[in-house]
Design an enzyme around this catalytic site. Structure first.
Site, PDB file in Angstrom:
ATOM      1  N   PHE A   1      33.494  25.140 -19.641  1.00 41.05           N
ATOM      2  CA  PHE A   1      34.392  24.542 -20.628  1.00 41.05           C
ATOM      3  C   PHE A   1      33.658  24.499 -21.952  1.00 41.05           C
ATOM      4  O   PHE A   1      32.660  23.789 -22.107  1.00 41.05           O
ATOM      5  CB  PHE A   1      34.837  23.124 -20.244  1.00 41.05           C
ATOM      6  CG  PHE A   1      35.816  22.563 -21.244  1.00 41.05           C
ATOM      7  CD1 PHE A   1      37.164  22.824 -21.123  1.00 41.05           C
ATOM      8  CD2 PHE A   1      35.379  21.810 -22.314  1.00 41.05           C
ATOM      9  CE1 PHE A   1      38.070  22.342 -22.072  1.00 41.05           C
ATOM     10  CE2 PHE A   1      36.269  21.319 -23.265  1.00 41.05           C
ATOM     11  CZ  PHE A   1      37.618  21.581 -23.143  1.00 41.05           C
TER      12      PHE A   1
ATOM     13  N   ASP B   1      25.269  25.239 -24.687  1.00 39.74           N
ATOM     14  CA  ASP B   1      26.282  24.330 -25.171  1.00 39.74           C
ATOM     15  C   ASP B   1      25.896  22.916 -24.732  1.00 39.74           C
ATOM     16  O   ASP B   1      26.133  22.508 -23.599  1.00 39.74           O
ATOM     17  CB  ASP B   1      27.652  24.728 -24.604  1.00 39.74           C
ATOM     18  CG  ASP B   1      28.776  23.831 -25.101  1.00 39.74           C
ATOM     19  OD1 ASP B   1      28.486  22.739 -25.617  1.00 39.74           O
ATOM     20  OD2 ASP B   1      29.950  24.217 -24.949  1.00 39.74           O
TER      21      ASP B   1
ATOM     22  N   LYS C   1      29.962  15.891 -30.823  1.00 32.04           N
ATOM     23  CA  LYS C   1      30.332  14.613 -30.222  1.00 32.04           C
ATOM     24  C   LYS C   1      29.468  13.468 -30.732  1.00 32.04           C
ATOM     25  O   LYS C   1      29.738  12.906 -31.781  1.00 32.04           O
ATOM     26  CB  LYS C   1      30.315  14.719 -28.702  1.00 32.04           C
ATOM     27  CG  LYS C   1      31.391  15.674 -28.145  1.00 32.04           C
ATOM     28  CD  LYS C   1      31.536  15.549 -26.662  1.00 32.04           C
ATOM     29  CE  LYS C   1      32.530  16.549 -26.083  1.00 32.04           C
ATOM     30  NZ  LYS C   1      33.920  16.345 -26.516  1.00 32.04           N
TER      31      LYS C   1
END
Length: 404
Positions: free
Chosen positions: A146, A231, A260
């Site tokens: 993802f 990532d 984030k």
């Protein structure tokens, strides 16, 4: 029944359903305030947040030092675009690169933008440095990945729900099983320019690769002149008990993606961290963002990083996370298949016949704990990194009450 007879929460939920796109299925709690590890709904009930906005609120809700930095900067200068320089960008670069041992940084807004940036940089490096024929660059990705929701990214997803109905997709990607270094080695060809992978797969259910996997991946990428892109948008900035999850195996990626928690939940900020050789393939006019690197974002991110380090949140995540994971694993619950995690990135996976993770999340909500299911049978637990021992013990008590 008219709207007046409904609770405030019910009215808001009904309005959201009427006017909003239905691309999420949230728990039916309407939040209005947050502080530290806690959030409050519109009816005044307090909950412990065990999702942290998918790890964007590592520093806790409304951290006062980040709030002060944001408020001060918002009163001075918020946006210049990159057509002009601002006095927050250079310090942000220096502090971020020094902290993460990076040569260069490229600021963006969302995690998906950081991923897209890395894909572009890797392809351009492949053509200009590695000598791959124009249009032939190939990037290897891991199954069950993802990396965001753009058309290019969902095109190399293996999740039917993420990609179904959104094609045609961009070519140039090859998928290998996550955690299988031999499969990666077999997939690397002369036109391979990069391998994009999460150190721990978050959306897939906190899937941790075998010990030594990332170290072998690093060796393979180096041997075959392939860029390693990690990532770390979810795993980075303390979530796993290290500043970056790559540190657990003592490696460094060529491109590392953070986001984030880079703003502590106050503002969309992401960045691509790189070595000089790879990042220097970009030249003026080839890539950018109106808001990327704006002074408000930089000021917020600088303070978010500062409190993460100065308040020992990374170390706390390692210590309290180990305690919480061990205590959850000790719960005697036949419905539980496995408890796994690293730091404060933990998953409780249920057996397929246990009735689904959503029901458990709803039961936890009723007890004042907010967590979220993923992939039907897994509950993710990712509270802010300021979690105390007593709060961790309370989490265990709530799971112990609903799992058996």
């Amino acid at each position: 029944m008219n709207d007046i007879s409904l609770t405030r929460a019910a009215r808001l939920i009904a309005s959201e359903a009427r006017f909003g796109a239905r691309n999420y299925k949230p728990l039916d709690v309407v939040l209005t305030r947050g502080e530290g590890v806690y959030v409050w709904d519109v009816d005044g009930r307090r909950y412990m947040d065990c999702l942290s906005a998918y790890s964007a609120v590592n520093q806790g809700h409304c951290h006062p030092r980040i709030l002060a930095a944001m408020t001060a900067q918002a009163g001075r200068l918020t946006l210049t675009s990159r057509a002009f320089r601002n006095d927050q960008l250079a310090p942000f670069y220096e502090e971020l690169c020094t902290l993460t041992n990076s040569h260069k940084a490229l600021p963006m807004n969302s995690g998906a933008e950081a991923v897209e940036t890395a894909l572009k940089v890797a392809r351009k490096w492949g053509y200009e440095v590695k000598g791959v024929p124009d249009g032939a660059a190939e990037i290897i990705v891991a199954s069950e990945n993802f990396h965001g929701r753009t058309v290019a990214i969902v095109g190399f997803s293996t999740d039917p729900q993420s990609r179904g109905g959104f094609g045609p997709f961009a070519p140039g990607f090859r998928t290998v099983p996550f955690g299988d270094a031999d499969a990666l080695e077999a997939a690397i060809g002369p036109n391979t320019v990069a391998f994009l992978v999460e150190p721990i797969q978050g959306e897939a259910g906190v899937i941790i690769p075998p010990a030594g996997y990332l170290k072998r991946v690093r060796e393979l990428c180096t041997a075959h002149n392939v860029i390693l892109i990690l990532d770390e948008i979810q795993t980075g900035l303390g979530r796993t008990g290290r500043l970056l999850a790559e540190e657990h195996e003592g490696i460094e990626a060529d491109l590392t993606l953070v986001g984030k928690a880079l703003s502590g939940g106050f503002y969309p900020v992401s960045a691509v961290l790189s070595n000089t050789e790879v990042m220097d393939v970009l030249h003026p006019g080839e890539h950018g963002s109106t808001f990327g690197g704006n002074p408000l974002a930089c000021a917020v991110a600088r303070m978010a990083l500062k409190v993460l380090v100065e308040e020992s949140m990374v170390e706390n995540a390692a210590r309290v996370g180990a305690r919480l994971q061990a205590d959850l694993a000790a719960i005697s619950a036949p419905r539980v298949k496995q408890v796994r995690g690293r730091g404060l990135m933990i998953a409780v996976e249920l057996h397929a016949d246990a009735g689904g993770a959503r029901r458990v999340c709803e039961a936890l909500q009723a007890r004042g704990l907010l967590a979220k299911e993923t992939h039907e049978h897994t509950i993710r637990i990712a509270p802010p990194l300021i979690l105390t021992d007593a709060q961790a013990d309370w989490i265990t008590e709530q799971f112990a009450a609903v799992l058996p």
